[in-house]
Design a protein around this motif. Structure first.
Motif, PDB file in Angstrom:
ATOM      1  N   GLU B 604      74.419  33.481  17.449  1.00 53.65           N
ATOM      2  CA  GLU B 604      74.798  34.369  16.360  1.00 53.65           C
ATOM      3  C   GLU B 604      76.326  34.465  16.386  1.00 53.65           C
ATOM      4  O   GLU B 604      76.901  34.913  17.397  1.00 53.65           O
ATOM      5  N   LYS B 606      78.832  36.250  15.092  1.00 57.05           N
ATOM      6  CA  LYS B 606      79.633  37.476  15.241  1.00 57.05           C
ATOM      7  C   LYS B 606      79.521  38.054  16.646  1.00 57.05           C
ATOM      8  O   LYS B 606      80.513  38.305  17.327  1.00 57.05           O
ATOM      9  N   SER B 607      78.306  38.295  17.072  1.00 53.41           N
ATOM     10  CA  SER B 607      78.105  38.920  18.397  1.00 53.41           C
ATOM     11  C   SER B 607      78.143  37.883  19.507  1.00 53.41           C
ATOM     12  O   SER B 607      78.272  38.222  20.659  1.00 53.41           O
ATOM     13  N   ARG B 608      78.029  36.590  19.117  1.00 51.53           N
ATOM     14  CA  ARG B 608      77.953  35.475  20.071  1.00 51.53           C
ATOM     15  C   ARG B 608      76.788  35.640  21.041  1.00 51.53           C
ATOM     16  O   ARG B 608      76.888  35.327  22.230  1.00 51.53           O
ATOM     17  N   GLN B 711      82.021  26.715  18.317  1.00 52.70           N
ATOM     18  CA  GLN B 711      82.121  28.125  18.733  1.00 52.70           C
ATOM     19  C   GLN B 711      82.851  28.278  20.069  1.00 52.70           C
ATOM     20  O   GLN B 711      83.542  29.260  20.310  1.00 52.70           O
ATOM     21  N   ARG B 715      86.193  30.846  19.993  1.00 58.95           N
ATOM     22  CA  ARG B 715      86.286  32.079  20.759  1.00 58.95           C
ATOM     23  C   ARG B 715      87.538  32.091  21.645  1.00 58.95           C
ATOM     24  O   ARG B 715      87.940  33.138  22.125  1.00 58.95           O
TER      25      ARG B 715
END
Lengths: 202, 722
Positions: B604, B606-608, B711, B715
């Motif tokens: 996910e 947004k929340s990773r 991702q 990040r």
């Protein structure tokens, strides 16, 4: 205390899933901290500029180079952009430390005052706050200081107290016959360990 | 005049920052833990939570209970507590040949969810469930509010279950009378289940209290509370009347007012003592650490090492291409970035490298780019940096040299990022002009202490086995390796382990005691030959044969499709395995099976949070699904929970009803003075059972290909120049 928790954490485990990597190396660094920098005559001679060796608490030592002198304010710069400003050896401002300070009125030359009082207005960071601090300076005694060579030093002690909350302590300055501070132990922020600075002038 | 100005300035600006002065007058104000291992007052919970990414331990002695808990905060709004309670008024069982004189041990899992964050006017509100899926010995639910007023932190709450002293009518009965009845405990069940028809049922109790912070005492706080615990209903409070295992009742309450103090030795470590029930003195400690942020000191201690005489090196490199390649090889290898291949095509320098130092792949690529920037001749305008892991290409990063260099001094990584393209790559071995020879086979190994443990069994609470372990990997080629883990025992207390498996499924895990006891002197945990392939970008494969894990040997393969710029991955694995002998050498037992799964992963963005679902056949020939949810923080700290449901009944599964547990990975560079990719992993299943047991073959492709995903870079953009 962080260190001891970490060590105990490493030794916890359960029945289902355990990895236990690199424990000796990590445990060593947790217990002893990072290695100490040793300034010798040859390493002193290799550095073309004035520099200062700085220890903050038990986080290991680092070197800072003297970048400029303006109005008796010495600007020392570290390899990662940290900046410490000193006046007569007293830290009056820092930039880039975990806990920074800024003395708004870094005024007197306490080194020649024998015994004197001063009131400082200090801006603390992390968290931000403004405090005033009363300092009492007093020449204490003479001492032989062994750095890269033996130096006869006069010891000056600053006893400080803070009005808005309980923070008192003692800062010590060693200065040589020419009136230059060659070493100091200072507490500049309640959350920061004691800063030990040894100055190597050129 | 100047002095007056400073005084005036000080007076003007100090007023708005007065609140910050409180942080110095009352430092170390992080929430303290109750004796039940949740953030709270003394016995009662509060609506307080620690920062997300925090991990804590809590220990308390409140006669007759000794309680140790691990508390995790995967989100700022969620507290998850797992704990053991040593119940000292009851035996583990009334069969001395089974559990001797050991006292009863209870496992418990608690959650607290913050519903509303505190504002200037309104309190923080949280809801919590205690002993959520255990044996329900300490079951309780609560709704609680906490509000700071100056240096007082007030708490008020409603409690159900064991917190229902007072027996007031359930306010939820406005939704129907059904909530007024609370059914009795799960008689005849296997425990470990969520009993949703009991939560928030029955009468309620009212509790409350206050923590008063004492000025200039490093955060010392005095606490007083009104306690709504039904102590005689908790665990074996009534003694033998509650259970044949219990031999005495707990002391009944003489006062509902508890008082005590917590003293923060520092911001992380708290000690506490209190007097509860009007007759019991208790004490304890807690330690909480926020592991979500990176260790900033590492960068200071280990800054990028500049190239000596870089301008001269550049000139020499411009004169001869071979010098240039050798210079890349030397300077990267010196910094532990191992050059695999290199090629210059007009103004583009392509470099394939591998590394095992930095957990942040952005940082590793950034440091490689720095070296190339310093030593490359002026005609090179683009760096194409390819990362290789296990002989497979993970990514290629195309960097505009001018932009990278221009933004380096000001650390403007966001601006530099506009001129960096990251994409998937297929590693073409022959397409490079410079192929430095590699001295295969290469042997990497470590020898280190390890600990095997067995916790919470009837034959004793803690069994441990301290060992000296050899962990080695021999590379026969960049994608062919032999992974070995073998150990010799140093000291242990395993002789008293005697719990035999009661499982009616094939004993694929529950013979753990046999394995531990028969491999005390020496053993081989893993002896696994791996071959990795990367047939096209985004597709990765692994074939393995040998001793694949502690209890199984075999042969099999795993494939993973992981599109570089998508948030998902799909994999499949199939293994033919045979159970290993208890002595953990090369012998095998009779049990043979085929196990395999289809694996689906989704991050996910947004929340990773990583959702991993595995569906297929497990080692005990049961089929079903396994779910794993984990969250990775910036530091690399990762918290995860998992559970599985398969086609076996609760009775077949045995105690605990279904497979579940949690784990966390703590990056060791959080505590280290040098960069390392190693992590400390700790996981716990409340019970070791045979159902839903997967094969723990090493080198899962999802982990091996971590950097083969956008991702991973997004990040860590801020690490580009670190």
């Amino acid at each position: 205390m962080t260190k001891y928790f970490c060590i105990s954490l490493l030794f916890l485990s359960s029945c289902s899933l355990v990895e236990f990597k690199d424990v000796p190396a990590v445990a060593r660094s947790l217990i002893y901290g990072p290695p100490e920098i040793d300034v010798t005559m040859s390493s002193y001679e290799k550095v073309p500029y004035s520099f200062a060796k700085i220890n903050i608490g038990r986080s290991g030592s680092g070197l800072m180079i003297l970048l400029s002198i303006n109005d008796d304010v010495y600007e020392w710069v570290g390899s990662n952009g940290e900046v410490i400003f000193t006046k007569n050896g007293k830290i009056i401002r820092t930039i880039g430390l975990e806990y920074d300070v800024n003395i708004l009125n870094p005024k007197i030359n306490f080194l020649n005052c024998g015994e004197c009082y001063s009131q400082y207005f200090i801006e603390l960071s992390n968290p931000k706050a403004l405090i005033n601090q009363n300092s009492f300076f007093k020449n204490s005694h003479k001492e032989k200081l062994e750095l890269i060579k033996k130096i006869d030093a006069t010891v000056m002690i600053e006893n400080f107290s803070t009005s808005k909350f309980k923070w008192t302590g003692e800062n010590i300055y060693w200065f040589d016959d020419s009136g230059q501070v060659i070493k100091s132990n200072q507490q500049i922020h309640p959350s920061l360990g004691e800063i030990e600075i040894t100055f190597y002038y050129k | 005049m100047k002095k007056f100005t400073i005084h005036l300035l000080f007076a003007l600006i100090s007023y708005p920052t007065f609140a910050d002065i409180n942080d110095y007058i009352y430092p170390n104000r992080s929430p303290s833990f109750s004796n039940y291992g949740t953030a709270g007052i003394i016995q009662m919970p509060s609506a307080r939570l620690h920062e997300e990414g925090s991990l804590a331990i809590s220990w308390s002695h409140n006669e007759p209970y000794l309680r140790g808990s691990v508390i995790a905060y995967p989100f700022s709004w969620l507290e998850a507590t797992y704990g053991y309670t040593d119940i000292n008024n009851a035996l583990y069982s009334n069969v001395s040949s089974f559990s001797g004189s050991q006292s009863y041990k209870d496992k418990g899992f608690d959650v607290k969810i913050r519903l509303f964050r505190e504002t200037n006017l309104l309190p923080s509100i949280a809801v919590g469930i205690r002993d959520l899926a255990g044996s329900n010995q300490f079951e309780a639910e609560y709704l609680v509010a906490s509000k700071f007023f100056k240096n007082f932190d007030f708490t008020f709450g409603l409690g159900w279950g064991d917190l229902s002293h007072g027996r007031y009518k359930n306010p939820l009965s406005i939704f129907g009378d059904g909530v007024n009845q609370r059914v009795t405990n799960n008689v005849g069940g296997q425990g470990g289940e969520f009993v949703t028809d009991r939560y928030f049922r029955g009468t309620v109790g009212v509790f409350g209290g206050v923590e008063m912070y004492i000025p200039n005492t490093k955060g010392l706080r005095f606490k007083v509370e009104y306690d709504s615990t039904n102590y005689l209903e908790e665990a074996f409070g009534l003694g033998r009347a509650a259970s044949p295992f219990a031999y005495k009742p707990v002391e009944d309450t003489e006062s509902r007012i508890n008082f005590g103090f917590t003293y923060p030795v520092n911001k992380n470590f708290h000690v506490k003592a209190s007097y509860v029930k009007g007759n019991t003195f208790n004490f304890g400690f807690s330690y909480a650490l926020n592991l979500s942020k990176k260790n900033k000191k590492l960068k200071k201690i280990n800054p990028p090492v500049p190239i000596k005489n870089a301008s001269i090196v550049r000139k020499v490199n411009a004169s001869n291409e071979l010098f240039f390649y050798r210079s890349i090889l030397k300077n990267l290898n010196e910094r532990e970035y191992y050059l695999q291949k290199a090629s210059v095509d007009e103004d583009v320098l392509s470099v394939a490298f591998s590394q095992s130092t930095h957990a942040s792949h952005m940082q590793a690529a950034g440091r490689v780019a720095r070296v190339l920037e310093e030593i490359s001749p002026k005609n090179i305008s683009t760096f194409n940096i390819i990362n290789i892991n296990a002989g497979m290409a993970m990514y290629s990063m195309e960097i505009d040299r001018n932009s990278f260099s221009k933004n380096l001094l000001s650390n403007s990584f966001r601006v530099a990022a506009r001129d960096i393209k990251i994409k998937p790559e297929k590693y073409e071995d022959r397409s490079y002009k410079y192929n430095p020879s590699k001295p295969f086979p290469v042997n990497f190994y470590k020898i280190e202490p390890t600990l095997r443990t067995q916790i919470g069994g009837p034959d004793g609470f803690f069994f441990g086995d301290l060992r000296l372990t050899y962990d080695g990997e021999i590379l026969f080629d960049s994608n062919l390796s032999l992974s070995t883990s073998a150990s010799i025992g140093i000291t242990d207390n395993l002789d008293n382990l005697k719990l035999a498996s009661d499982s009616i499924l094939p004993h694929v895990r529950t013979d753990i005691v046999q394995y531990l006891k028969n491999s005390q002197k020496y053993n081989i945990d893993r002896f696994q030959l791996n071959y990795f392939i990367n047939p096209t970008p985004n597709i990765y494969g692994k074939m393995s044969v040998g001793l694949l894990e502690t209890m199984f040997a075999g042969i099999g393969s795993e494939f993973l499709y992981r599109p570089f710029d998508k948030n998902y991955g799909i994999g499949a694995e199939l293994w033919r395995v045979q159970q290993r002998d208890y002595d953990l050498m090369f012998g095998l037992r009779d049990y043979i099976t085929t196990t395999g799964h289809i694996n689906f992963y989704y991050i996910e963005p947004k929340s990773r949070i990583l959702f991993a679902v595995r569906g297929g056949r497990f080692l005990a020939r049961d089929s079903g699904l396994s779910f794993d949810f984990s969250r990775r923080f910036k530091s690399g700290f990762q918290l995860g929970v998992f559970f599985s449901r398969t086609d076996i009944s609760k009775r077949e599964f045995g105690e605990g009803s279904f497979d579940k547990g949690f784990y966390f990975h703590v990056p060791l560079d959080f505590f280290s003075t040098t960069y390392t990719k190693d992590v400390f992993t700790w996981g716990l299943k409340p019970l070791t059972r045979d159902g839903a047991a997967p094969l723990n073959h090493g080198f899962y492709l999802w982990g091996v290909t971590e950097q083969a995903h956008k991702q991973t870079f997004f990040r860590d953009w801020d690490d580009l120049y670190d």
